[in-house]
Design an enzyme around this catalytic site. Structure first.
Site, PDB file in Angstrom:
ATOM      1  N   HIS A   1      -3.922  -0.863  -5.930  1.00 22.95           N
ATOM      2  CA  HIS A   1      -4.246  -2.061  -6.715  1.00 22.95           C
ATOM      3  C   HIS A   1      -4.498  -1.719  -8.173  1.00 22.95           C
ATOM      4  O   HIS A   1      -3.990  -2.383  -9.080  1.00 22.95           O
ATOM      5  CB  HIS A   1      -5.491  -2.764  -6.161  1.00 22.95           C
ATOM      6  CG  HIS A   1      -5.439  -3.140  -4.711  1.00 22.95           C
ATOM      7  ND1 HIS A   1      -4.289  -3.221  -3.988  1.00 22.95           N
ATOM      8  CD2 HIS A   1      -6.428  -3.479  -3.861  1.00 22.95           C
ATOM      9  CE1 HIS A   1      -4.560  -3.588  -2.749  1.00 22.95           C
ATOM     10  NE2 HIS A   1      -5.865  -3.748  -2.647  1.00 22.95           N
ATOM     11  N   GLU A   2      -5.319  -0.692  -8.375  1.00 22.23           N
ATOM     12  CA  GLU A   2      -5.692  -0.300  -9.737  1.00 22.23           C
ATOM     13  C   GLU A   2      -4.467   0.118 -10.547  1.00 22.23           C
ATOM     14  O   GLU A   2      -4.355  -0.201 -11.737  1.00 22.23           O
ATOM     15  CB  GLU A   2      -6.700   0.860  -9.692  1.00 22.23           C
ATOM     16  CG  GLU A   2      -7.987   0.547  -8.949  1.00 22.23           C
ATOM     17  CD  GLU A   2      -7.918   0.758  -7.433  1.00 22.23           C
ATOM     18  OE1 GLU A   2      -8.983   0.672  -6.796  1.00 22.23           O
ATOM     19  OE2 GLU A   2      -6.819   0.998  -6.872  1.00 22.23           O
TER      20      GLU A   2
ATOM     21  N   VAL B   1       5.595 -13.141 -24.093  1.00 16.79           N
ATOM     22  CA  VAL B   1       6.389 -12.979 -22.879  1.00 16.79           C
ATOM     23  C   VAL B   1       6.809 -14.355 -22.365  1.00 16.79           C
ATOM     24  O   VAL B   1       6.031 -15.314 -22.380  1.00 16.79           O
ATOM     25  CB  VAL B   1       5.622 -12.180 -21.796  1.00 16.79           C
ATOM     26  CG1 VAL B   1       4.395 -12.938 -21.285  1.00 16.79           C
ATOM     27  CG2 VAL B   1       6.537 -11.796 -20.649  1.00 16.79           C
ATOM     28  N   GLU B   2       8.045 -14.454 -21.930  1.00 18.72           N
ATOM     29  CA  GLU B   2       8.568 -15.702 -21.366  1.00 18.72           C
ATOM     30  C   GLU B   2       8.119 -15.783 -19.904  1.00 18.72           C
ATOM     31  O   GLU B   2       8.211 -14.807 -19.164  1.00 18.72           O
ATOM     32  CB  GLU B   2      10.099 -15.706 -21.499  1.00 18.72           C
ATOM     33  CG  GLU B   2      10.740 -17.039 -21.197  1.00 18.72           C
ATOM     34  CD  GLU B   2      10.895 -17.277 -19.722  1.00 18.72           C
ATOM     35  OE1 GLU B   2      10.534 -18.387 -19.279  1.00 18.72           O
ATOM     36  OE2 GLU B   2      11.335 -16.364 -18.997  1.00 18.72           O
ATOM     37  N   SER B   3       7.632 -16.953 -19.486  1.00 20.38           N
ATOM     38  CA  SER B   3       6.943 -17.070 -18.194  1.00 20.38           C
ATOM     39  C   SER B   3       7.844 -16.868 -16.978  1.00 20.38           C
ATOM     40  O   SER B   3       7.402 -16.290 -15.978  1.00 20.38           O
ATOM     41  CB  SER B   3       6.213 -18.410 -18.094  1.00 20.38           C
ATOM     42  OG  SER B   3       7.125 -19.477 -18.179  1.00 20.38           O
TER      43      SER B   3
ATOM     44  N   CYS C   1       0.863  -1.181   0.000  1.00 20.03           N
ATOM     45  CA  CYS C   1       0.000   0.000   0.000  1.00 20.03           C
ATOM     46  C   CYS C   1       0.903   1.235   0.000  1.00 20.03           C
ATOM     47  O   CYS C   1       1.833   1.320   0.822  1.00 20.03           O
ATOM     48  CB  CYS C   1      -0.895   0.002   1.237  1.00 20.03           C
ATOM     49  SG  CYS C   1      -1.855   1.531   1.420  1.00 20.03           S
TER      50      CYS C   1
ATOM     51  N   ASP D   1      -0.119  -6.112   0.285  1.00 14.62           N
ATOM     52  CA  ASP D   1      -1.355  -6.500  -0.386  1.00 14.62           C
ATOM     53  C   ASP D   1      -1.077  -7.781  -1.157  1.00 14.62           C
ATOM     54  O   ASP D   1      -0.003  -7.943  -1.743  1.00 14.62           O
ATOM     55  CB  ASP D   1      -1.822  -5.410  -1.354  1.00 14.62           C
ATOM     56  CG  ASP D   1      -2.284  -4.157  -0.630  1.00 14.62           C
ATOM     57  OD1 ASP D   1      -3.031  -4.297   0.355  1.00 14.62           O
ATOM     58  OD2 ASP D   1      -1.900  -3.060  -1.051  1.00 14.62           O
TER      59      ASP D   1
END
Length: 165
Positions: A97-98, A78-80, A56, A63
């Site tokens: 969060h947003e 994208v490579e994992s 936060c 969070d």
């Protein structure tokens, strides 16, 4: 079709590397890509990421979230493992969060230039409220832009049972 050649994987440096360094500060530079061998067809790639953490920005409290990333690739994917390390780099990153979900989506758009992408965070409750930000993008001027509009308007029509938090 044969598997990928070493030349195809020259830019994939983290996968199989036994000396992985985990960054504790936000870093999009860790993301790696490889070529999409099937650019002539639409298909979804979905990542379920149940161990996302950030801080936060006001209180510094941690969070926790499960993040769902789905995309339709164009030329690059994208490579994992690099995605895992990138998401881990949010561990000490202070953002709402947003903001985290939009930053992740923007970084992946910049990296891959996908036809379509959506990022959905399902955060554990704090103060009795869970926050589930959803963002998406469809390439402008294409059917994927219309798809993004449709999915945005319909993404959460069915209330969920909150039993995973």
């Amino acid at each position: 079709m044969a598997g990928r050649l070493d030349e195809d994987l020259k830019d994939v440096t983290l996968l199989g590397n036994q000396n992985t360094k985990y960054l504790f500060e936000y870093s999009p530079k860790i993301l790696e890509v490889f070529d999409n061998n099937h650019p002539n067809r639409d298909y979804f790639v979905k990542f379920n990421c149940p161990e996302f953490t950030s801080l936060c920005p006001k209180t510094g409290q941690p969070d926790f979230a499960t993040i769902y990333i789905s995309y339709i690739p164009e030329q690059r994917m994208v490579e994992s493992k690099s995605l895992k390390l990138y998401l881990f780099s949010f561990r000490n990153h202070g953002d709402f969060h947003e903001d985290c979900m939009n930053v992740i989506m923007n970084d992946l758009i910049k990296l891959m230039d996908p036809r379509y992408i959506e990022v959905w965070g399902k955060f554990t409750p704090r103060g009795g409220i869970s926050i589930d930000p959803y963002c998406n993008y469809g390439r402008p001027g294409t059917k994927y832009e219309q798809m993004a509009d449709y999915r945005m308007m319909n993404h959460d029509l069915y209330p969920e049972t909150i039993d995973n938090r």
